[in-house]
Design an enzyme around this catalytic site. Structure first.
Site, short mmCIF file in Angstrom:
data_model
loop_
_atom_site.label_atom_id
_atom_site.label_comp_id
_atom_site.label_asym_id
_atom_site.label_seq_id
_atom_site.Cartn_x
_atom_site.Cartn_y
_atom_site.Cartn_z
N ARG A 1 0.84 -1.21 0.00
CA ARG A 1 0.00 0.00 0.00
C ARG A 1 0.87 1.25 0.00
NH1 ARG A 1 -4.37 -0.81 4.64
NH2 ARG A 1 -4.82 1.39 4.10
N ASP B 1 -2.44 7.58 3.97
CA ASP B 1 -1.52 8.04 2.92
C ASP B 1 -1.04 9.46 3.25
OD1 ASP B 1 -4.48 8.52 1.00
OD2 ASP B 1 -3.25 10.14 1.82
N HIS C 1 -5.93 7.65 12.15
CA HIS C 1 -5.63 6.21 12.08
C HIS C 1 -4.18 5.95 11.69
CE1 HIS C 1 -10.21 5.55 11.39
NE2 HIS C 1 -9.92 5.74 12.65
N CYS D 1 14.11 -3.45 15.06
CA CYS D 1 14.33 -2.19 15.78
C CYS D 1 15.82 -2.04 16.08
CB CYS D 1 13.53 -2.19 17.07
SG CYS D 1 13.91 -0.83 18.17
N CYS E 1 16.07 -2.28 20.23
CA CYS E 1 15.80 -3.49 21.03
C CYS E 1 15.69 -4.74 20.16
CB CYS E 1 14.53 -3.29 21.84
SG CYS E 1 13.03 -3.40 20.85
N SER F 1 -17.47 6.80 4.36
CA SER F 1 -18.76 6.10 4.53
C SER F 1 -19.31 6.35 5.93
CB SER F 1 -18.53 4.60 4.32
OG SER F 1 -17.55 4.14 5.25
N ASN G 1 -19.69 13.65 -1.60
CA ASN G 1 -19.60 12.20 -1.78
C ASN G 1 -20.53 11.81 -2.92
OD1 ASN G 1 -19.84 9.34 -1.45
ND2 ASN G 1 -19.30 9.54 0.70
N ALA H 1 -22.12 9.24 -3.24
CA ALA H 1 -23.28 8.53 -2.67
C ALA H 1 -23.43 8.96 -1.22
CB ALA H 1 -23.04 7.02 -2.73
N ALA I 1 -14.52 14.14 -4.91
CA ALA I 1 -13.48 15.00 -4.33
C ALA I 1 -12.76 15.81 -5.41
CB ALA I 1 -12.48 14.15 -3.56
C1 BV8 Z 1 -11.41 0.89 18.77
C2 BV8 Z 1 -5.96 2.14 9.51
C3 BV8 Z 1 -11.40 0.24 21.03
C4 BV8 Z 1 -5.53 0.79 9.07
C5 BV8 Z 1 -8.36 2.00 9.99
C6 BV8 Z 1 -18.98 1.33 17.64
C7 BV8 Z 1 -19.87 0.73 16.82
C8 BV8 Z 1 -19.44 -0.31 15.96
C9 BV8 Z 1 -18.10 -0.73 15.91
C10 BV8 Z 1 -17.22 -0.13 16.73
C11 BV8 Z 1 -17.65 0.88 17.60
N1 BV8 Z 1 -16.56 1.30 18.26
C12 BV8 Z 1 -15.47 0.58 17.87
C13 BV8 Z 1 -15.87 -0.29 16.94
C14 BV8 Z 1 -14.98 -1.21 16.26
C15 BV8 Z 1 -14.21 -0.60 15.07
C16 BV8 Z 1 -15.18 -0.15 14.01
O1 BV8 Z 1 -15.47 1.03 13.86
N2 BV8 Z 1 -15.62 -1.13 13.21
C17 BV8 Z 1 -16.49 -0.78 12.05
C18 BV8 Z 1 -16.02 -1.58 10.87
C19 BV8 Z 1 -17.92 -1.04 12.38
N3 BV8 Z 1 -13.39 0.52 15.52
C20 BV8 Z 1 -12.15 0.22 15.98
O2 BV8 Z 1 -11.70 -0.90 16.09
C21 BV8 Z 1 -11.31 1.42 16.42
N4 BV8 Z 1 -10.67 1.12 17.69
O3 BV8 Z 1 -12.60 1.01 18.80
O4 BV8 Z 1 -10.65 0.53 19.86
C22 BV8 Z 1 -10.43 0.26 22.09
C23 BV8 Z 1 -10.57 1.27 23.02
C24 BV8 Z 1 -9.69 1.29 24.10
C25 BV8 Z 1 -8.66 0.31 24.20
C26 BV8 Z 1 -8.55 -0.67 23.21
C27 BV8 Z 1 -9.43 -0.68 22.13
C28 BV8 Z 1 -10.13 1.66 15.43
C29 BV8 Z 1 -10.62 1.87 14.06
C30 BV8 Z 1 -9.43 2.21 13.14
C31 BV8 Z 1 -9.17 1.11 12.15
N5 BV8 Z 1 -8.14 1.51 11.21
N6 BV8 Z 1 -7.36 2.36 9.14
C32 BV8 Z 1 -5.55 0.63 7.57
O5 BV8 Z 1 -5.79 1.61 6.85
O6 BV8 Z 1 -5.27 -0.51 7.15
S1 BV8 Z 1 -10.02 2.24 9.52
C33 BV8 Z 1 -9.93 2.43 7.78
O7 BV8 Z 1 -11.20 2.09 7.31
C34 BV8 Z 1 -9.72 3.85 7.30
O8 BV8 Z 1 -8.80 4.55 8.09
C35 BV8 Z 1 -11.12 4.45 7.42
O9 BV8 Z 1 -11.35 4.92 8.69
C36 BV8 Z 1 -11.99 3.25 7.24
C37 BV8 Z 1 -12.56 3.26 5.87
O10 BV8 Z 1 -13.64 4.10 5.87
P1 BV8 Z 1 -13.74 5.23 4.75
O11 BV8 Z 1 -12.48 6.01 4.73
O12 BV8 Z 1 -14.99 5.91 5.00
O13 BV8 Z 1 -13.75 4.41 3.37
P2 BV8 Z 1 -14.90 3.49 2.76
O14 BV8 Z 1 -14.26 2.69 1.69
O15 BV8 Z 1 -15.68 2.84 3.81
O16 BV8 Z 1 -15.89 4.56 2.05
C38 BV8 Z 1 -15.44 5.35 0.97
C39 BV8 Z 1 -16.45 6.48 0.84
O17 BV8 Z 1 -15.94 7.38 -0.16
C40 BV8 Z 1 -17.83 6.01 0.36
O18 BV8 Z 1 -18.82 6.71 1.07
C41 BV8 Z 1 -17.85 6.40 -1.13
O19 BV8 Z 1 -19.14 6.73 -1.57
C42 BV8 Z 1 -16.94 7.63 -1.13
N7 BV8 Z 1 -16.24 7.88 -2.40
C43 BV8 Z 1 -15.79 6.96 -3.30
N8 BV8 Z 1 -15.14 7.60 -4.32
C44 BV8 Z 1 -15.18 8.94 -4.03
C45 BV8 Z 1 -15.87 9.12 -2.80
N9 BV8 Z 1 -16.06 10.33 -2.22
C46 BV8 Z 1 -15.57 11.42 -2.90
N10 BV8 Z 1 -14.89 11.33 -4.09
C47 BV8 Z 1 -14.68 10.12 -4.67
N11 BV8 Z 1 -14.02 10.05 -5.83
ZN ZN Z 2 12.40 -1.39 19.90
#
Ligand code: BV8
Ligand code: ZN
Length: 267
Positions: free
Chosen positions: A77, A118, A133, A167, A170, A209, A233, A235, A251
């Protein structure tokens, strides 16, 4: 045969809100980088989560089970991001503050809060970018948290397995500097983002989303605090119901059109 590219109609209430704003937050997701060729997560058949399993690739458990697979995936990526450029949307966001200051002569602060890992906002010239994130460009030691070094050279995007570097302090493994599912949000960026939402006048929500938490809380907080909220967006997202304006555009077409219209306005 005359080809008319129908320019997106910029919502007038958004123009008015921006001309009166002195602090603007732009909250972005994967859709912001889609027109730079970076895959989104959910909304397309070739989106990342359609092809890969979050638990295997983007969770502490997945890393424990198969570090080489996960490291290769994130290096792939990073390679894709290095091989692309910011799109016209990233550039428009970097131009927004100067465009408004030229319009009314008042200082305007534009802060980007992104879920993206990114570096396209920074490469487009945005100076205030808060990564909720993490980043593909901030590897760190999984044990002592010291910043890690990448293996020199262009990452090979075709590799399915690659030893993570070690690392230098360590000798433990260097991990990707991103926030995995089930991992707590780094408090510094989170608190800073919350503060920026508290003091902003307008929040633009671009390309998300709104499914991932707690990131999705920020636009909802902006709405609940009475800020002017607008979504760009193609959608409507989960956040559309919290937006004063839902602008069906992309965008890289909507944001430049916004700058163009602002440049036409008379002080
Ligand atoms: C945590 C980094 C707890 C890694 C990412 C409450 C309810 C339900 C679930 C949860 C909740 N609280 C927590 C959760 C669990 C989870 C979560 O949210 N799950 C979801 C799936 C339901 N959250 C977590 O785990 C978070 N941590 O809660 O920890 C905790 C607390 C204390 C101690 C210990 C633990 C951490 C979440 C972070 C995960 N990491 N990224 C990587 O990148 O690999 S998330 C990653 O996915 C991205 O960063 C981003 O956030 C997400 C993707 O979402 P979008 O960016 O919105 O992208 P998507 O594809 O979904 O949508 C694209 C959109 O763009 C669409 O709407 C489309 O129409 C639009 N689009 C398309 N083309 C265009 C456009 N718009 C404009 N122009 C275009 N051309
Ligand atoms: Zn280290």
């Amino acid at each position: 045969m005359l080809l008319t590219i129908n320019k997106p109609q910029v919502p007038p209430e958004l123009l008015a809100a921006l001309t009166n704003a002195r602090r603007i937050v732009v909250f972005t997701g994967a859709g912001m980088s889609a027109e730079s060729g970076i895959a989104t997560f959910r909304d397309k058949p070739d989106s990342l989560w359609a092809k890969f399993n979050t638990r295997e690739m983007a969770s502490p458990d997945g890393w424990r089970k198969n570090k080489n697979r996960v490291w290769a995936w994130y290096e792939g990526r990073r390679g894709a991001v290095l091989q692309t450029e910011p799109n016209a949307g990233h550039v428009a966001i970097a131009e927004l503050s100067a465009t408004l200051q030229n319009l009314h002569g008042q200082p305007v602060q534009v802060d980007v809060i992104t879920q993206n890992v990114d570096n396209l906002h920074e490469r487009a010239g945005s100076t205030s970018v808060t990564h909720l994130h993490g980043s593909l460009f901030a590897p760190r030691c999984m044990a002592c948290e010291c910043p890690g070094e990448f293996i020199p050279g262009e990452p090979d995007q075709s590799l399915m397995s690659l030893d993570p570097p070690r690392c230098s302090h360590c000798n433990s493994y260097i991990r990707p500097g991103v926030v995995w599912f089930g991992e707590a949000m780094p408090q510094g960026p989170w608190r800073h983002a919350e503060d920026l939402v508290d003091i902003c006048h307008v929040m633009l929500v671009v390309g998300t989303s709104g499914i991932v938490w707690p990131a999705a809380e920020l636009p909802i907080n902006a709405h609940n605090l009475g800020k002017f909220t607008a979504e760009i967006n193609p959608a409507p997202s989960e956040l559309a119901k919290y937006m004063k304006v839902q602008w069906t555009s992309s965008a890289a077409t909507g944001l430049p059109a916004l700058i163009e219209e602002l440049k036409k306005l008379k002080p």
